[in-house]
Write an enzyme that holds these catalytic residues in place. Structure first.
Site, PDB file in Angstrom:
ATOM      1  N   TYR A  26      12.852 -81.804  95.971  1.00 47.37           N
ATOM      2  CA  TYR A  26      13.342 -80.485  96.391  1.00 47.37           C
ATOM      3  C   TYR A  26      14.264 -80.636  97.605  1.00 47.37           C
ATOM      4  CZ  TYR A  26      13.290 -76.018  98.798  1.00 47.37           C
ATOM      5  OH  TYR A  26      13.668 -74.890  99.472  1.00 47.37           O
ATOM      6  N   SER A  81      16.926 -75.680 103.358  1.00 49.38           N
ATOM      7  CA  SER A  81      15.500 -75.770 103.683  1.00 49.38           C
ATOM      8  C   SER A  81      15.254 -76.815 104.745  1.00 49.38           C
ATOM      9  CB  SER A  81      14.752 -76.158 102.408  1.00 49.38           C
ATOM     10  OG  SER A  81      13.448 -76.563 102.728  1.00 49.38           O
ATOM     11  N   LYS A  99      18.550 -80.205  98.165  1.00 50.49           N
ATOM     12  CA  LYS A  99      19.157 -79.351  99.199  1.00 50.49           C
ATOM     13  C   LYS A  99      20.113 -80.180 100.053  1.00 50.49           C
ATOM     14  CE  LYS A  99      17.190 -75.447  98.224  1.00 50.49           C
ATOM     15  NZ  LYS A  99      17.952 -74.292  97.813  1.00 50.49           N
TER      16      LYS A  99
END
Ligand code: UDP
Length: 324
Positions: free
Chosen positions: A139, A115, A143
């Site tokens: 988040y 991402s 990643k």
């Protein structure tokens, strides 16, 4: 044979459909925690968890899998700010189990759903892959951790990977057979379209005081079928011996929240209420891709849906005809 881990989710299911239409052999593995059984259009969903490394390794051997696309992750910025542990557990710990299974089954090609959240809040107008990674939410942090881990798996086991750093996945299958469906829905375009359809009373703009021309956040929205195409291209790149790499996957064009709302009004032809609300924690003001690397490395990639009208048009058709 390509294994789509998390192939019943939003991007995974559109990739499955893309592979099915191209006649490329694949299998879907999903625990259906966030995915949808109805997203499978004539193919099986093997129900299972990526935390189950032994089962996965056996499956990879049985099916003669030579490439894995790993979509299994939680992907909501706001949720990750509230429940960080859940993100580390699923996105990192369970991901390690998937890698362990790949090593055991000697599968050496991995396409990983990464991402643009790995970059944090870059000041650059267009984000290139070499910018520093300073995620501003759990988040993005999970990643980043997983991407770094992949470099060491390459060195230790020759497990090569392509990390596709998605910008904002949006839109739906052009025939509206499948589309975006989250519960609860938190993404901008489906929420605006639910206001347009009357399913919701209004839509909120999270923050109107950002340092952007109209004060609202800017994102690079990429059509999900173009993302699907990029996954197959990345698999082929690895199968042909391509080196481990990370590519931004965006169109290189940004739209503000207000511009998205205006475009949804135009496409749907409906009026609806819009409210101004405080900022949502963890949201960077502007995320727009510099996508030159992927265009160079995967020259056959053709962005067929690089048009906001098409993105919102397909999302609107799905919204009106959704099956799940
Ligand atoms: N957003 C908004 N109202 C909503 C949902 C999202 O203003 O009801 C904003 C959000 O703050 C962000 C942008 O829309 O700036 C895109 O958010 P989304 O959740 O769709 O994707 P993200 O960028 O978080 O992956």
């Amino acid at each position: 044979m390509i294994l789509l881990a998390g192939g019943a989710g939003y991007i995974g299911s559109h990739t499955a459909l893309y592979l099915a239409e191209k006649g490329v052999p694949f299998a879907v593995y999903d625990n259906l925690s966030r995915g949808h059984r109805e997203s499978a259009l004539g193919w099986e969903i093997i129900e299972g968890d990526i935390g189950d490394a032994q089962r996965l390794a056996a499956l990879m051997r049985d099916l003669k899998v030579d490439a894995v696309i790993h979509f299994c992750a939680y992907a909501l910025v706001g949720e990750s700010m509230r429940f960080p542990g859940m993100y580390y557990e699923n996105n990192v710990a369970n991901g390690i189990s998937l890698l362990r299974a790949m090593v055991e089954a000697k599968v050496q090609n991995l396409v990983f759903s990464s991402s643009c959240a790995v970059y944090g809040e870059p000041s650059a107008e267009f984000i290139g892959e070499s910018l520093p990674h300073n995620p501003v939410n759990p988040y993005g942090e999970t990643k980043r951790i997983f991407e770094n881990m992949l470099d060491w798996f390459d060195r230790a086991y020759g497990l090569r990977s392509v990390r596709l750093r998605y910008f904002n996945a949006a839109g739906a299958d052009e025939k509206a057979r499948i589309g975006e469906s989250h519960d609860p829905e938190t993404h901008l375009i489906p929420l605006v379209l639910k206001a347009a359809s009357g399913e919701r009373k209004s839509v909120s703009i999270f923050g109107t005081d950002y340092p952007t021309p109209d004060g609202t956040c800017i994102r690079d929205y990429v059509h999900v079928t173009d993302l699907a195409q990029a996954h197959l291209a990345a698999c082929e790149y690895l199968r042909e011996g391509g080196r481990t790499a990370a590519f931004n996957l965006g169109y290189g064009r940004g739209y503000s929240v207000r511009e998205i709302i205006d475009a949804c009004r135009k496409v749907s032809g409906r009026e609806f209420a819009v409210e101004e609300a405080p900022r949502r924690p963890g949201d960077p003001p502007r995320l727009v891709a510099d996508n030159r690397s992927i265009r160079t490395a995967l020259p056959d990639l053709e962005f067929r849906f690089d048009d906001l009208g098409k993105i919102i048009g397909t999302a609107w058709e799905w919204e009106k005809n959704r099956r799940f």
